[in-house]
Scaffold this motif. Structure first.
Motif, PDB file in Angstrom:
ATOM      1  N   GLN A  71      32.436  15.193  -6.243  1.00  0.00           N
ATOM      2  CA  GLN A  71      33.735  15.863  -6.355  1.00  0.00           C
ATOM      3  C   GLN A  71      34.747  15.216  -5.413  1.00  0.00           C
ATOM      4  N   ALA A  72      34.295  14.813  -4.227  1.00  0.00           N
ATOM      5  CA  ALA A  72      35.196  14.142  -3.280  1.00  0.00           C
ATOM      6  C   ALA A  72      35.693  12.820  -3.865  1.00  0.00           C
ATOM      7  N   ALA A  73      34.802  12.073  -4.525  1.00  0.00           N
ATOM      8  CA  ALA A  73      35.205  10.807  -5.164  1.00  0.00           C
ATOM      9  C   ALA A  73      36.245  11.063  -6.248  1.00  0.00           C
ATOM     10  N   ALA A  74      36.026  12.103  -7.039  1.00  0.00           N
ATOM     11  CA  ALA A  74      36.999  12.445  -8.078  1.00  0.00           C
ATOM     12  C   ALA A  74      38.343  12.813  -7.458  1.00  0.00           C
ATOM     13  N   GLU A  75      38.305  13.495  -6.334  1.00  0.00           N
ATOM     14  CA  GLU A  75      39.545  13.877  -5.640  1.00  0.00           C
ATOM     15  C   GLU A  75      40.255  12.646  -5.087  1.00  0.00           C
ATOM     16  N   LEU A  76      39.503  11.697  -4.527  1.00  0.00           N
ATOM     17  CA  LEU A  76      40.119  10.459  -4.045  1.00  0.00           C
ATOM     18  C   LEU A  76      40.782   9.707  -5.202  1.00  0.00           C
ATOM     19  N   ASP A  77      40.120   9.675  -6.335  1.00  0.00           N
ATOM     20  CA  ASP A  77      40.722   9.045  -7.519  1.00  0.00           C
ATOM     21  C   ASP A  77      41.985   9.790  -7.939  1.00  0.00           C
ATOM     22  N   ARG A  78      41.918  11.124  -7.956  1.00  0.00           N
ATOM     23  CA  ARG A  78      43.065  11.941  -8.374  1.00  0.00           C
ATOM     24  C   ARG A  78      44.267  11.725  -7.456  1.00  0.00           C
ATOM     25  N   ARG A  79      43.989  11.572  -6.170  1.00  0.00           N
ATOM     26  CA  ARG A  79      45.064  11.373  -5.188  1.00  0.00           C
ATOM     27  C   ARG A  79      45.572   9.936  -5.162  1.00  0.00           C
ATOM     28  N   GLY A  80      44.940   9.062  -5.925  1.00  0.00           N
ATOM     29  CA  GLY A  80      45.363   7.665  -5.936  1.00  0.00           C
ATOM     30  C   GLY A  80      45.130   6.982  -4.603  1.00  0.00           C
ATOM     31  N   ALA A  81      43.921   7.165  -4.065  1.00  0.00           N
ATOM     32  CA  ALA A  81      43.592   6.635  -2.744  1.00  0.00           C
ATOM     33  C   ALA A  81      43.286   5.141  -2.777  1.00  0.00           C
TER      34      ALA A  81
END
Length: 150
Positions: A45-55
């Motif tokens: 889920q953290a990886a998906a969030e990093l992707d969502r935030r455009g990290a």
């Protein structure tokens, strides 16, 4: 009784990767622009969030950090290595699953000397379910080091 020919092993049963992940998040905080505490505890889920935030290129940064520091965090264990050898020698197909992102998982497998024995790797959210699809529903699942070596 069914003859089990496949096993699914949680990566963290081979070597705990959580400290490596946590320390990478802390070290990359400024570059990523994300506070580690703002991310879900589940690494998929953290990886998906990093992707969502455009990290940005966080996967590349994670891979480099993991390659540089894996020897400090992950050490081969004689008992888990013996268990993997025994499973492979007896003809079992070995799959590994983890909620960790793929770059960290691949580096960890290499550091632990397990890459050549692993036929399939599934990472992120839903990894266990996907590995069981790949290996078959009768695959034996090892979630801990203790389960694996006994």
């Amino acid at each position: 009784m069914t003859d089990v020919r496949a096993v699914a092993i949680d990566l963290d049963a081979l070597g705990d990767t959580h400290a490596l992940w946590s320390d990478w998040l802390a070290s990359a905080r400024a570059v990523l622009g994300v506070e580690p505490t703002a991310l879900p505890a589940d690494r998929g889920q953290a990886a998906a969030e990093l992707d969502r935030r455009g990290a940005g290129n966080w996967r590349t940064l994670l891979e480099r950090y993991s390659e540089d520091r894996a020897p400090v965090y992950l050490r081969r264990d004689a008992e888990t290595s013996a268990a993997l050898r025994s499973l492979a020698a007896s003809g079992h197909t070995i799959g590994v699953f983890t909620d960790a992102p793929e770059p960290l998982a691949r580096v960890a497998l290499a550091q632990l000397g397990a890459t050549r024995r692993v036929a399939a790797l599934e990472v992120g959210a839903g990894a266990l379910e996907r590995i069981l699809v790949a290996l078959g529903p009768d695959a034996l699942v090892f979630r801990t080091r203790e389960e694996l070596i006994h």
